[in-house]
Design a protein around this motif. Structure first.
Motif: not given
Lengths: 293, 328
Positions: B254-257, B311-318
């Motif tokens: 997801i982070a690398g979408f 995206l990276l931070f969103a994925a990280n929080s998820l």
């Protein structure tokens, strides 16, 4: 693991599917190979399908008579060897340095390094920097930008931290400096991880294509991968290349197909040669892609 | 890299020298930490040059820059390149098309990311060890070849001009005219995904195989004692055992979408399939390098960087939310 040794329908389906996928993975390599050693005439008409016909090996001699191909082989080998040595040495050394809690500003500089994995300024700004540095049409562009690789440094750092610190401490008591400790104590301990890094860097270097595409117009610096791409792209007229290799046998005169397949084979052979030896580094290697800062 | 002692007397001299400095260091410990830093310094300069310095080039996104003309003589255009994304209908259409390709191919990539899981689970059901080893060896091989070589395979097998598939189908009388598979725009997203699967499936499974090997055998034993069938073992022991690994990789996916890469799409692209194969990285290349529009290409790169960081931070929080631990 089971007491149940009956062969079920599931087993049959399972074995069949795996056999089919394995065949799909392997067949292109085989198909490529049989086409390079079969009659060039049959091969160019697509008649060599499942087994070699009229076997000959002259393609492998002829192919290096194509102008630029030996040079490209040299460039590819050169960047692989030099690039790998530089990257492995730098990764080992930096991983060791960053494992030292006493380093000035370690936390900051480590972040400074690791953060670069997560952003990318973009193609054009990067290209302009390379231009300013004089790295257009320069062999150094193949090896220098890859020297410091955050992934590999994390791997080494973690690995060094997992080795007993007492070894380093006792060497320090004996009066050894950092370089000596690194060379005499740490290096032998981290050889497995350095071997993993070496394999993956070497394969990356050998397969690298984009840097030539973006940064090189001088044909003396073309790599094998780039030359191969140009054969498919039509940027190189294969017709003129064909005339360069006169053959003793009319059926085996160089054709577009024979040049493409043989150069492809030249590109794939080094990978096949080292492949059996590095399989045992797979699990460590894949961690490279999923490693945590 | 570092100047290592060659050996012999030079080595001894160095040792003495270092013994001396190390005694000195004990008295002035601040020197030691600076020394460590200065040894790393040349490498940090390289990091700065190759990773941070290009960020300065983001100013090109605010100029009407053309290669060859110095920036000082170039017109400052402010946010023109950014606003033209929305104000210029042609450009907006182009970017939307590229985004559609990027999202479609990434989404297919995420969907097919369960395939390595299935591959690993079913491979563990193969009891014949030599068969297992052959499967692993040969299915991992494609991961180590370049996309150029993959294209070479694709060309030999699917070319309109005496490719294997066409010759086979024609000799069997199934088709009259050779199919131009590589030069058509049918199912471009799907075929790119399938090439990705061909290249990466065996490799992708290795991490899951390692995870399965790490599952406590007692869990299987206990479940078997309770009368669990083979499939129940897979579903109730193996699958939960590798879920954490799958989740981490999914998060990274997801982070690398929007970063689905360049090389594969570049080598497979041609005039026919460009409208569906052109993903963001290829688009930036076509705009910047092929059409020499440095300003607009840089603007796209900037937007892409920002979105990937989000995206990276969103994925990280998820990830933190679900498993209490981040991925970065």
């Amino acid at each position: 693991m089971g007491k149940n040794n009956r062969i079920t329908i599931f087993d049959v389906v399972n074995y069949t599917l795996f056999a089919l996928f394995t065949l799909a993975c392997f067949f292109p390599f085989y198909y490529l190979f049989i086409n390079t050693i079969s009659s060039n005439d049959l091969s160019s008409r697509g008649l060599v399908m499942f087994y070699p016909q009229e076997i000959h090996f002259s393609n492998y001699i002829q192919v290096f008579k194509i102008p630029g191909l030996s040079q490209a082989t040299l460039v590819s080998f050169g960047r692989t060897v030099i690039g790998t040595v530089l990257t492995v040495a730098a990764s080992g050394f930096l991983g060791y340095l960053f494992s030292k809690p006493t380093m000035w500003g370690r936390k900051f500089w480590y972040r400074f390094l690791i953060t670069t994995m997560y952003f990318n300024a973009g193609l054009i700004p990067w290209f302009l920097v390379m231009l300013k540095l004089g790295l257009i049409n320069n062999f150094l562009a193949y090896v220098v930008p890859g020297i410091v690789s955050p992934f590999f440094i994390i791997l080494v750092k973690t690995f060094v931290e997992s080795t007993p610190i007492s070894l380093q401490e006792s060497a320090q008591l004996e009066g050894a400096g950092n370089l000596t400790i690194f060379w005499k104590i740490v290096m032998p301990l981290i050889t497995p991880i350095l071997a993993t890094i070496a394999i993956f860097t070497a394969i990356g270097q050998w397969n690298s294509f984009q840097d030539t595409l973006f940064l090189v117009t001088d044909s003396n610096l073309f790599t094998l991968q780039f030359i191969l791409y140009r054969y498919f792209n039509g940027a190189t007229s294969l017709a003129t290349l064909m005339q360069s290799g006169a053959s003793e046998n009319l059926a085996n005169i160089q054709t577009a197909t024979s040049i493409r397949t043989t150069v492809s084979m030249v590109v794939v052979i080094p990978i096949l040669l080292v492949y059996p030896f590095f399989q045992r580094y797979f699990v460590k290697g894949i961690m490279i892609g999923a490693v945590k800062g | 890299m570092s100047n290592q002692p060659g050996g012999g007397s030079k080595m001894e001299a160095k040792l003495n020298d270092q013994a001396y400095t190390s005694v000195a260091m004990k008295r002035y410990p601040f020197k030691e930490k600076h020394k460590l830093f200065f040894m790393a310094f040349p490498f940090l300069v390289l990091v700065f040059i190759f990773s941070y310095l290009p960020l300065y080039g983001w100013i090109y996104a605010f100029y009407d820059y053309r290669p060859g003309i110095p920036l000082s003589q170039t017109e400052f255009v402010g946010l023109q390149w950014f606003t033209s994304l929305v104000s210029n209908p042609y450009q907006m259409e182009e970017v939307l098309r590229v985004l559609r390709n990027t999202f479609a191919i990434s989404a297919l990539g995420i969907l097919t990311s369960v395939l390595p899981v299935i591959f690993a689970i079913f491979l563990m059901e193969i009891k014949n060890n030599s068969f297992k080893r052959i499967v692993q060896t040969l299915t991992t091989l494609p991961n180590f070849i370049s996309w150029v070589l993959v294209y070479s395979f694709a060309f030999m097998l699917f070319s309109v001009d005496n490719g294997l598939l066409n010759n086979l189908l024609m000799s069997m009388g199934l088709i009259e005219q050779p199919l131009n598979i590589l030069g058509s725009d049918n199912h471009t997203w799907l075929s790119m995904t399938l090439w990705g699967v061909w290249k990466g499936l065996g490799w992708g499974a290795i991490l899951y195989i390692a995870a399965i090997t790490g599952i406590d055998p007692e869990l299987y034993e206990a479940a078997r004692v309770d009368g669990a069938s083979r499939f129940r073992l897979m579903w109730h022991v193996t699958v939960p055992g590798i879920m954490p690994t799958f989740f981490v990789l999914l998060i990274l996916g997801i982070a690398g979408f929007i970063n689905n890469g360049f090389e594969q799409y570049f080598v497979f692209s041609n005039a026919m399939n460009m409208s569906h194969i052109e993903v963001l990285d290829l688009y930036v290349y076509n705009v910047g390098v092929v059409n020499n529009n440095f300003g607009f290409a840089t603007a796209i790169s900037i937007l892409k960087s920002i979105v990937s960081l989000v995206l990276l931070f969103a994925a990280n929080s998820l990830s933190k939310l679900v498993r209490g631990e981040g991925v970065i």
